[in-house]
Motif scaffolding. Structure first.
Motif, PDB file in Angstrom:
ATOM      1  N   ASN A   1     -14.127  12.097 -15.853  1.00 40.12           N
ATOM      2  CA  ASN A   1     -12.845  11.818 -16.494  1.00 40.12           C
ATOM      3  C   ASN A   1     -11.797  11.672 -15.405  1.00 40.12           C
ATOM      4  OD1 ASN A   1     -13.744  12.021 -19.187  1.00 40.12           O
ATOM      5  ND2 ASN A   1     -13.572  14.253 -19.116  1.00 40.12           N
ATOM      6  N   GLU A   2     -10.719  10.964 -15.728  1.00 45.59           N
ATOM      7  CA  GLU A   2      -9.644  10.791 -14.769  1.00 45.59           C
ATOM      8  C   GLU A   2      -9.045  12.157 -14.425  1.00 45.59           C
ATOM      9  OE1 GLU A   2      -6.955   7.107 -14.518  1.00 45.59           O
ATOM     10  OE2 GLU A   2      -5.830   8.546 -15.701  1.00 45.59           O
ATOM     11  N   SER A   3      -8.924  12.440 -13.128  1.00 45.89           N
ATOM     12  CA  SER A   3      -8.387  13.724 -12.672  1.00 45.89           C
ATOM     13  C   SER A   3      -6.871  13.753 -12.827  1.00 45.89           C
ATOM     14  CB  SER A   3      -8.752  13.950 -11.201  1.00 45.89           C
ATOM     15  OG  SER A   3      -8.043  13.036 -10.378  1.00 45.89           O
ATOM     16  N   ASP A   4      -6.296  14.949 -12.736  1.00 49.66           N
ATOM     17  CA  ASP A   4      -4.836  15.092 -12.779  1.00 49.66           C
ATOM     18  C   ASP A   4      -4.193  14.317 -11.626  1.00 49.66           C
ATOM     19  OD1 ASP A   4      -4.978  16.673 -15.032  1.00 49.66           O
ATOM     20  OD2 ASP A   4      -4.824  18.568 -13.932  1.00 49.66           O
ATOM     21  N   GLU A   5      -4.849  14.336 -10.464  1.00 50.21           N
ATOM     22  CA  GLU A   5      -4.331  13.585  -9.316  1.00 50.21           C
ATOM     23  C   GLU A   5      -4.284  12.092  -9.634  1.00 50.21           C
ATOM     24  OE1 GLU A   5      -5.560  12.340  -4.747  1.00 50.21           O
ATOM     25  OE2 GLU A   5      -6.974  13.476  -5.955  1.00 50.21           O
TER      26      GLU A   5
ATOM     27  N   LEU B   1       2.353  -6.471  -5.543  1.00 47.55           N
ATOM     28  CA  LEU B   1       1.248  -5.715  -6.120  1.00 47.55           C
ATOM     29  C   LEU B   1       1.274  -4.348  -5.462  1.00 47.55           C
ATOM     30  CD1 LEU B   1      -1.328  -5.212  -7.724  1.00 47.55           C
ATOM     31  CD2 LEU B   1      -2.606  -6.324  -5.867  1.00 47.55           C
ATOM     32  N   LEU B   2       1.705  -3.340  -6.219  1.00 50.20           N
ATOM     33  CA  LEU B   2       1.745  -1.982  -5.698  1.00 50.20           C
ATOM     34  C   LEU B   2       0.361  -1.373  -5.832  1.00 50.20           C
ATOM     35  CD1 LEU B   2       5.061  -0.654  -7.302  1.00 50.20           C
ATOM     36  CD2 LEU B   2       4.743  -1.999  -5.206  1.00 50.20           C
ATOM     37  N   LEU B   3      -0.188  -0.913  -4.733  1.00 49.39           N
ATOM     38  CA  LEU B   3      -1.523  -0.331  -4.702  1.00 49.39           C
ATOM     39  C   LEU B   3      -1.451   1.092  -4.178  1.00 49.39           C
ATOM     40  CD1 LEU B   3      -4.704  -0.549  -4.686  1.00 49.39           C
ATOM     41  CD2 LEU B   3      -4.454  -1.232  -2.287  1.00 49.39           C
ATOM     42  N   HIS B   4      -2.113   1.981  -4.870  1.00 47.23           N
ATOM     43  CA  HIS B   4      -2.347   3.315  -4.328  1.00 47.23           C
ATOM     44  C   HIS B   4      -3.835   3.558  -4.420  1.00 47.23           C
ATOM     45  CE1 HIS B   4      -1.917   7.483  -3.228  1.00 47.23           C
ATOM     46  NE2 HIS B   4      -2.698   7.787  -4.243  1.00 47.23           N
ATOM     47  N   VAL B   5      -4.395   4.150  -3.381  1.00 43.37           N
ATOM     48  CA  VAL B   5      -5.818   4.471  -3.379  1.00 43.37           C
ATOM     49  C   VAL B   5      -5.964   5.980  -3.522  1.00 43.37           C
ATOM     50  CG1 VAL B   5      -8.010   4.311  -2.165  1.00 43.37           C
ATOM     51  CG2 VAL B   5      -6.286   2.502  -1.869  1.00 43.37           C
ATOM     52  N   ALA B   6      -6.454   6.405  -4.684  1.00 47.44           N
ATOM     53  CA  ALA B   6      -6.762   7.817  -4.900  1.00 47.44           C
ATOM     54  C   ALA B   6      -8.056   8.097  -4.146  1.00 47.44           C
ATOM     55  CB  ALA B   6      -6.925   8.107  -6.388  1.00 47.44           C
ATOM     56  N   ASP B   7      -8.025   9.110  -3.289  1.00 44.82           N
ATOM     57  CA  ASP B   7      -9.198   9.351  -2.462  1.00 44.82           C
ATOM     58  C   ASP B   7      -9.694  10.791  -2.510  1.00 44.82           C
ATOM     59  OD1 ASP B   7      -7.099  10.427  -1.003  1.00 44.82           O
ATOM     60  OD2 ASP B   7      -7.798   9.642   0.914  1.00 44.82           O
TER      61      ASP B   7
ATOM     62  N   ALA C   1       0.853  -1.190   0.000  1.00 43.42           N
ATOM     63  CA  ALA C   1       0.000   0.000   0.000  1.00 43.42           C
ATOM     64  C   ALA C   1       0.889   1.241   0.000  1.00 43.42           C
ATOM     65  CB  ALA C   1      -0.927  -0.014   1.213  1.00 43.42           C
ATOM     66  N   LEU C   2       0.886   1.948  -1.115  1.00 45.06           N
ATOM     67  CA  LEU C   2       1.713   3.143  -1.261  1.00 45.06           C
ATOM     68  C   LEU C   2       0.865   4.398  -1.119  1.00 45.06           C
ATOM     69  CD1 LEU C   2       3.938   2.052  -4.280  1.00 45.06           C
ATOM     70  CD2 LEU C   2       4.509   2.001  -1.839  1.00 45.06           C
ATOM     71  N   GLU C   3       1.456   5.422  -0.515  1.00 42.66           N
ATOM     72  CA  GLU C   3       0.743   6.675  -0.272  1.00 42.66           C
ATOM     73  C   GLU C   3       1.075   7.760  -1.292  1.00 42.66           C
ATOM     74  OE1 GLU C   3       1.917   7.922   3.617  1.00 42.66           O
ATOM     75  OE2 GLU C   3       1.114   6.141   4.580  1.00 42.66           O
ATOM     76  N   ASN C   4       2.114   7.534  -2.082  1.00 44.13           N
ATOM     77  CA  ASN C   4       2.643   8.577  -2.964  1.00 44.13           C
ATOM     78  C   ASN C   4       3.167   9.743  -2.121  1.00 44.13           C
ATOM     79  OD1 ASN C   4       3.440  10.092  -5.142  1.00 44.13           O
ATOM     80  ND2 ASN C   4       1.424  10.209  -6.099  1.00 44.13           N
ATOM     81  N   THR C   5       3.893   9.377  -1.049  1.00 47.20           N
ATOM     82  CA  THR C   5       4.567  10.344  -0.188  1.00 47.20           C
ATOM     83  C   THR C   5       5.970   9.811   0.098  1.00 47.20           C
ATOM     84  OG1 THR C   5       3.940   9.327   1.925  1.00 47.20           O
ATOM     85  CG2 THR C   5       2.378  10.928   0.973  1.00 47.20           C
ATOM     86  N   ARG C   6       6.756  10.591   0.804  1.00 44.67           N
ATOM     87  CA  ARG C   6       8.116  10.165   1.157  1.00 44.67           C
ATOM     88  C   ARG C   6       8.122   8.929   2.046  1.00 44.67           C
ATOM     89  NH1 ARG C   6      12.625  14.379   2.030  1.00 44.67           N
ATOM     90  NH2 ARG C   6      13.583  12.351   2.050  1.00 44.67           N
TER      91      ARG C   6
END
Length: 146
Positions: free
Chosen positions: A53-57, A34-40, A8-13
């Motif tokens: 549509n898919e957001s920039d985030e 399996l690398l997972l990120h949850v866009a929330d 579970a990756l946060e897309n942070t340091r």
């Protein structure tokens, strides 16, 4: 022992702390990652219902997953990625079950009780709702030999 590890990756340091630990474990046991990120964000949480549509985030998160997977693949690991949308604990649990993962790896930020009350704790929600073992690495903890 472990065949498929959900990371579970946060897309942070904080992810920089988790990756060396999990890469070494995967090498030792021959596991797939399996690398997972949850866009929330708002768009992610309403994506299906409102046919957005898919957001920039979301695009940035997908690119982050692929860059991270590429670095791990170069070191010889088998890696796949998945961008989930919605509530992080719910999506981590759902993905781990659906993908047949036998370990969930996450980082902890070491919040204390008061911060957890305000910020919530993804780890607590995940650990209370799964039978899959969880590896928790405290953000900022160096891997052995690093």
């Amino acid at each position: 022992m472990y065949k498929k590890i959900l990371v579970a990756l946060e897309n942070t340091r904080a992810d920089e702390t988790l990756q060396p630990h999990i890469a070494e474990l995967a090498r030792i046991v021959g596991a797939e990652l399996l690398l997972l990120h949850v866009a929330d964000g708002w768009a992610a949480r309403n994506f299906e219902q409102l046919k957005l549509n898919e957001s920039d985030e979301m695009k940035a998160d997908r690119e982050y997953l692929e860059r991270t997977a590429g670095r791990l693949r170069v070191s010889g690991l088998k890696v796949s990625t998945f961008l989930a949308l919605g509530n992080p604990p719910t999506e981590i649990l759902r993905t781990a079950e659906q993908q047949g993962c036998d370990l969930i790896a996450m980082t902890s930020h070491g919040h204390k009780l008061l911060a957890d009350l305000f910020l919530g704790s993804t780890i607590d929600r995940v650990r209370h709702n799964t039978r899959i073992p969880i590896l928790v690495v405290r953000a900022g903890t160096p891997a052995a030999g690093a």
